[in-house]
Motif scaffolding. Sequence first.
Motif, short mmCIF file in Angstrom:
data_model
loop_
_atom_site.label_atom_id
_atom_site.label_comp_id
_atom_site.label_asym_id
_atom_site.label_seq_id
_atom_site.Cartn_x
_atom_site.Cartn_y
_atom_site.Cartn_z
N GLY A 1 0.79 -1.23 0.00
CA GLY A 1 0.00 0.00 0.00
C GLY A 1 0.81 1.27 0.00
O GLY A 1 0.27 2.37 0.17
N PHE A 2 2.12 1.16 -0.23
CA PHE A 2 2.97 2.33 -0.24
C PHE A 2 3.24 2.80 -1.68
O PHE A 2 3.21 1.98 -2.61
CB PHE A 2 4.31 2.03 0.45
N PRO A 3 3.49 4.07 -1.86
CA PRO A 3 3.78 4.57 -3.22
C PRO A 3 4.99 3.87 -3.82
O PRO A 3 6.00 3.67 -3.15
CB PRO A 3 4.06 6.06 -2.98
N GLU A 4 4.88 3.49 -5.07
CA GLU A 4 5.99 2.85 -5.79
C GLU A 4 6.98 3.94 -6.20
O GLU A 4 6.62 4.90 -6.87
CB GLU A 4 5.46 2.13 -7.02
N ARG A 5 8.22 3.78 -5.80
CA ARG A 5 9.21 4.84 -6.01
C ARG A 5 9.98 4.66 -7.31
O ARG A 5 10.24 3.54 -7.75
CB ARG A 5 10.20 4.89 -4.84
N VAL A 6 10.33 5.77 -7.92
CA VAL A 6 11.15 5.77 -9.13
C VAL A 6 12.62 5.76 -8.72
O VAL A 6 13.03 6.52 -7.85
CB VAL A 6 10.86 7.03 -9.98
N ASP A 7 13.41 4.89 -9.34
CA ASP A 7 14.85 4.91 -9.09
C ASP A 7 15.46 5.97 -10.01
O ASP A 7 15.90 5.68 -11.12
CB ASP A 7 15.46 3.53 -9.35
N TRP A 8 15.50 7.19 -9.53
CA TRP A 8 15.98 8.33 -10.32
C TRP A 8 17.48 8.22 -10.62
O TRP A 8 17.97 8.86 -11.54
CB TRP A 8 15.70 9.63 -9.56
N THR A 9 18.20 7.37 -9.88
CA THR A 9 19.65 7.25 -10.10
C THR A 9 19.98 6.58 -11.42
O THR A 9 21.06 6.76 -11.97
CB THR A 9 20.33 6.47 -8.96
N LYS A 10 19.05 5.75 -11.94
CA LYS A 10 19.32 4.99 -13.16
C LYS A 10 19.49 5.89 -14.38
O LYS A 10 20.21 5.55 -15.32
CB LYS A 10 18.20 3.98 -13.41
N GLU A 11 18.81 7.02 -14.38
CA GLU A 11 18.85 7.92 -15.53
C GLU A 11 19.99 8.92 -15.46
O GLU A 11 20.21 9.68 -16.40
CB GLU A 11 17.52 8.67 -15.66
N ARG A 12 20.71 8.92 -14.35
CA ARG A 12 21.76 9.92 -14.18
C ARG A 12 22.93 9.65 -15.13
O ARG A 12 23.42 8.53 -15.24
CB ARG A 12 22.26 9.94 -12.74
N VAL A 13 23.38 10.70 -15.80
CA VAL A 13 24.56 10.62 -16.66
C VAL A 13 25.69 11.33 -15.94
O VAL A 13 25.59 12.52 -15.63
CB VAL A 13 24.29 11.29 -18.03
N VAL A 14 26.77 10.60 -15.65
CA VAL A 14 27.86 11.19 -14.87
C VAL A 14 29.07 11.46 -15.75
O VAL A 14 29.28 10.82 -16.78
CB VAL A 14 28.27 10.27 -13.69
N ASN A 15 29.84 12.46 -15.31
CA ASN A 15 31.11 12.76 -15.95
C ASN A 15 32.12 13.09 -14.86
O ASN A 15 31.82 12.94 -13.67
CB ASN A 15 30.95 13.93 -16.95
N GLU A 16 33.30 13.54 -15.25
CA GLU A 16 34.38 13.77 -14.26
C GLU A 16 34.05 14.88 -13.28
O GLU A 16 34.66 14.99 -12.21
CB GLU A 16 35.68 14.09 -14.99
N ASN A 17 33.07 15.72 -13.60
CA ASN A 17 32.70 16.83 -12.72
C ASN A 17 31.44 16.53 -11.90
O ASN A 17 31.00 17.38 -11.13
CB ASN A 17 32.47 18.10 -13.54
N SER A 18 30.87 15.36 -12.05
CA SER A 18 29.62 15.03 -11.34
C SER A 18 29.89 14.85 -9.85
O SER A 18 30.81 14.13 -9.46
CB SER A 18 29.01 13.76 -11.90
N PRO A 19 29.07 15.47 -9.00
CA PRO A 19 29.25 15.28 -7.56
C PRO A 19 28.68 13.94 -7.10
O PRO A 19 27.81 13.36 -7.76
CB PRO A 19 28.42 16.43 -6.96
N LYS A 20 29.18 13.47 -5.99
CA LYS A 20 28.53 12.34 -5.33
C LYS A 20 27.23 12.85 -4.71
O LYS A 20 27.19 13.95 -4.14
CB LYS A 20 29.42 11.78 -4.21
N ILE A 21 26.18 12.06 -4.80
CA ILE A 21 24.91 12.39 -4.18
C ILE A 21 24.60 11.32 -3.14
O ILE A 21 24.56 10.13 -3.45
CB ILE A 21 23.77 12.47 -5.21
N ILE A 22 24.41 11.74 -1.90
CA ILE A 22 24.14 10.82 -0.80
C ILE A 22 22.74 11.08 -0.28
O ILE A 22 22.37 12.22 -0.01
CB ILE A 22 25.18 10.99 0.33
#
Length: 245
Positions: A173-194
């Motif tokens: 009965g809980f909202p189904e969450r989107v895994d937003w991390t899958k769509e992230r495009v990273v490069n050498e300047n991308s920060p870590k997100i915690i």
Amino acid sequence: MDEFLSIETDKNVVVIGDIHGCYLEFVEILEKIKNMYGEKTLIVSVGDTVDRGDYNLEVLDLCFELKEKGVFIEVQSNHNFKLYRWFKGEKVKISYGMKKTVDQILSLPENKREILKEKYIKYYESLPLYLIINGCVVVAHAGIKDEMIGKKGKKVKDFVIYGETTGRYTEEGFPERVDWTKERVVNENSPKIIYGHVVYKKPYINNLCYGIDTGCVLGNRLTGYNPFTDQFISVKAKKKYFSFD
């Protein structure tokens, strides 16, 4: 109140996942962190320090104390925001998890309740929406998309506090969450997100995103992460404090 915070520090930094009233584990992981990195380590909380666990007020008192010492920063989160609105007199649905916190508060003498109310409202209003550390690490309760970093507003606030859902619901009965991390495009300047908010059995790492809510209140572990040494620290839950069953 809804500003993000950007800091520069040369201290060790450890980000701790959702505590949810698990005071004993909170104290234990703090001791472990102190032994590893020293007493001046900056502790960052992803939020959701209250509800579901047994020692919500004890956790709050420790957060207040650590912040006053200048060694603790907490970001805004959905459970703590709900408690803030309750203290402000707004109508909120008191679920079983929140009822534990409210019952603790209502058990206090009236004068102590008022003191806590004023202290908590002031405390929560001082919390950043999300935190940027040394320009290369971002801490946000439910996560944040790259295009939102350095911005604020309702859309950003809703995402970093509540995350993103599909509109569907799980069997529980809980909202189904989107895994937003899958769509992230990273490069050498991308920060870590915690981030926290979403419970994993062990830290979830994907595209430089680190999900560190490992369900301590559900009987698993409380996890911390040092983004600059790339080290995880964890302690086992003393018991299962809460169940969705």
